[in-house]
Design a protein around this motif. Structure first.
Motif, mmCIF file in Angstrom:
data_model
loop_
_atom_site.group_PDB
_atom_site.id
_atom_site.type_symbol
_atom_site.label_atom_id
_atom_site.label_comp_id
_atom_site.label_asym_id
_atom_site.label_seq_id
_atom_site.Cartn_x
_atom_site.Cartn_y
_atom_site.Cartn_z
ATOM 1 N N ASN A 74 0.829 -1.202 0.000
ATOM 2 C CA ASN A 74 0.000 0.000 0.000
ATOM 3 C C ASN A 74 0.868 1.259 0.000
ATOM 4 N N ALA A 75 2.156 1.078 -0.332
ATOM 5 C CA ALA A 75 3.088 2.216 -0.349
ATOM 6 C C ALA A 75 3.568 2.462 -1.775
ATOM 7 N N THR A 76 4.331 3.519 -1.930
ATOM 8 C CA THR A 76 4.824 3.886 -3.259
ATOM 9 C C THR A 76 5.642 2.762 -3.886
ATOM 10 N N LEU B 9 7.079 -0.209 -8.531
ATOM 11 C CA LEU B 9 6.374 1.038 -8.250
ATOM 12 C C LEU B 9 4.878 0.756 -8.230
ATOM 13 N N ASN B 10 4.199 1.254 -7.190
ATOM 14 C CA ASN B 10 2.759 1.048 -7.086
ATOM 15 C C ASN B 10 2.069 1.959 -8.093
ATOM 16 N N VAL B 11 1.494 1.344 -9.103
ATOM 17 C CA VAL B 11 0.823 2.124 -10.142
ATOM 18 C C VAL B 11 -0.653 1.753 -10.189
ATOM 19 N N CYS B 12 -1.434 2.650 -10.818
ATOM 20 C CA CYS B 12 -2.853 2.370 -10.980
ATOM 21 C C CYS B 12 -3.012 1.214 -11.956
ATOM 22 N N GLY B 13 -3.674 0.170 -11.507
ATOM 23 C CA GLY B 13 -3.893 -0.976 -12.369
ATOM 24 C C GLY B 13 -3.143 -2.212 -11.914
ATOM 25 N N ASP B 14 -2.323 -2.059 -10.863
ATOM 26 C CA ASP B 14 -1.599 -3.237 -10.390
ATOM 27 C C ASP B 14 -2.384 -4.018 -9.343
ATOM 28 N N GLY B 15 -3.570 -3.507 -9.004
ATOM 29 C CA GLY B 15 -4.392 -4.226 -8.037
ATOM 30 C C GLY B 15 -3.978 -3.990 -6.598
ATOM 31 N N LEU B 16 -2.991 -3.127 -6.397
ATOM 32 C CA LEU B 16 -2.524 -2.818 -5.038
ATOM 33 C C LEU B 16 -2.895 -1.371 -4.722
ATOM 34 N N LEU C 247 -2.669 2.066 -3.425
ATOM 35 C CA LEU C 247 -1.693 3.019 -2.914
ATOM 36 C C LEU C 247 -2.436 4.047 -2.057
ATOM 37 N N SER C 248 -2.317 3.879 -0.762
ATOM 38 C CA SER C 248 -3.067 4.728 0.163
ATOM 39 C C SER C 248 -2.770 6.196 -0.098
ATOM 40 N N SER C 249 -3.794 7.008 0.033
ATOM 41 C CA SER C 249 -3.707 8.464 -0.062
ATOM 42 C C SER C 249 -3.455 8.966 -1.476
ATOM 43 N N CYS D 98 -8.169 4.932 -11.248
ATOM 44 C CA CYS D 98 -8.127 4.539 -9.833
ATOM 45 C C CYS D 98 -8.879 5.514 -8.923
ATOM 46 N N PHE D 99 -9.949 6.089 -9.448
ATOM 47 C CA PHE D 99 -10.877 6.837 -8.603
ATOM 48 C C PHE D 99 -12.153 6.012 -8.471
#
Ligand SMILES: [Ca+2]
Ligand SMILES: [Ca+2]
Ligand SMILES: [Ca+2]
Ligand SMILES: [Ca+2]
Length: 364
Positions: A90-92, A99-106, A108-110, A130-131
């Protein structure tokens, strides 16, 4: 994690040595190079292991402990990032050093409101950005929202503020398509159109002193006569007289007709004015010469003391507030066959004369 580290330990030691040996024998033929190198490498490894001093052995062990791995805080080949102990899904930087990107299913808090991986889509619960898909974002959440026009959503628009398609009967006035939307019968709204108001000229004629009804006097007494005539003809709704005394007239008494742009029709269904505004600005589309029973009364005088705008036409020509038939008093009349201002403001007439009254529906 222990096994991969253990297995990789010999390699950092072997590579520099092999490179050194290659540097010492640059002229060796290519076909013998492999054999020689392998043999020497093996020997060198054994020699190093057996002859190294305690100091160099310690140094070698230290290098092995710092071997790259995900979580050591250093971005190594094959890693997109490495934030050490801060790596987390849930981190960068994820626990796997991606890298936590939109679409990886993880999630990313905040930063991301959601992340459903490959299920992200602009018509799904989590958008491609990811909204969370909400009403008002302009993205149609299939099976939940009927529509979503973004900032254009409004309860008076085609897509309501709650992302429902506007329709007649939802109780919300859709400005572009409905004149009204009110299930209350008193609202005079049918199929989202404003019901017209019925107007007639009385079949009965009266002198300046209107016949008594109950204990009513003045304008309310005239209203009661209109109501009685309407009821006798089976007309529903509430009726009032187009009549003024010194201070009050239709403009201050007819509230509903002024509140909405509904048409005025004769008892035969013909339209005499499209709205209060057109009624009072004139001219009328048709004269008000039809009575409550849809009979044409022909040329007739009609008590009014009222201007086309619905105000008192005079301070004294009202037969003493329609309570006197004294020939020495006047009441102003209109002419039932006229469509210009004379329809309501034509001339004075002695209160001993007889005339009709105009009756207007003012409620449903
Ligand atoms: Ca690393
Ligand atoms: Ca993500
Ligand atoms: Ca939406
Ligand atoms: Ca509606």
């Amino acid at each position: 994690m222990t096994n991969p580290l253990t297995r990789s330990r010999p390699r950092p030691q072997a590579r520099p040595l092999a490179l050194l040996l290659l540097a010492c024998h640059p002229a060796q033929p290519a076909d013998t190079d492999t054999t020689t190198t392998t043999t020497t490498d093996t020997t060198a490894t054994e020699t190093t292991a057996s002859t190294s001093s305690p100091t160099s052995s310690t140094s070698s062990t230290s290098t092995t402990t710092a071997a790259p791995f995900c979580g050591d805080g250093v971005q190594d080949p094959g890693e997109e990032c490495d934030d050490g102990q801060n790596n987390a899904d849930n981190a960068t930087c994820t626990a796997s050093c991606f890298l936590n990107v939109c679409g990886d299913g993880l999630l990313l808090s905040s930063v991301e409101e959601c992340d459903d991986g490959q299920k992200n889509a602009d018509n799904a619960a989590c958008t491609a950005s990811c909204f969370l898909n909400v009403c008002g974002d302009g993205l149609l959440l299939t099976s939940v929202e009927e529509c979503d026009d973004g900032q254009k959503n409004a309860d008076n628009a085609a897509c309501t503020a709650s992302c429902r398609l506007a329709f007649c009967g939802d109780g919300l006035l859709w400005d572009a398509a409905e004149a009204c939307d009110d299930p209350d019968p008193a609202a005079g709204c049918q199929d989202c159109s404003l019901l017209p108001l019925t107007v007639f000229v009385s079949s009965a004629e009266f002198k300046g002193k209107l016949p008594p009804l109950q204990d009513l006097q003045g304008l309310p007494l005239a209203d009661a006569h209109c109501q009685l005539l309407a009821a006798s003809a089976g007309l529903s709704g509430a009726y009032m007289a187009w009549l003024s005394d010194a201070s009050q007239g239709p403009s201050s008494r007819f509230l509903l007709p002024q509140a909405s742009p509904r048409p005025f029709v004769l008892t035969n269904g013909a339209t005499l004015a499209q709205s209060w505004t057109s009624l009072t600005q004139g001219p009328l589309l048709l004269p008000i010469d039809t009575d409550e029973a849809a009979q044409n009364v022909g040329s007739s005088s009609v008590w009014t003391n009222t201007t086309p705008q619905g105000d008192p036409a005079s301070q004294d020509a009202h037969c003493s507030a329609w309570s006197s038939s004294d020939f020495k008093l006047n009441g102003r009349i209109g002419a039932a066959t006229e469509t210009d201002p004379n329809w309501t403001n034509f001339a004075p007439s002695q209160c001993s004369n007889s005339a009709r009254i105009y009756c207007f529906q003012v409620a449903f």
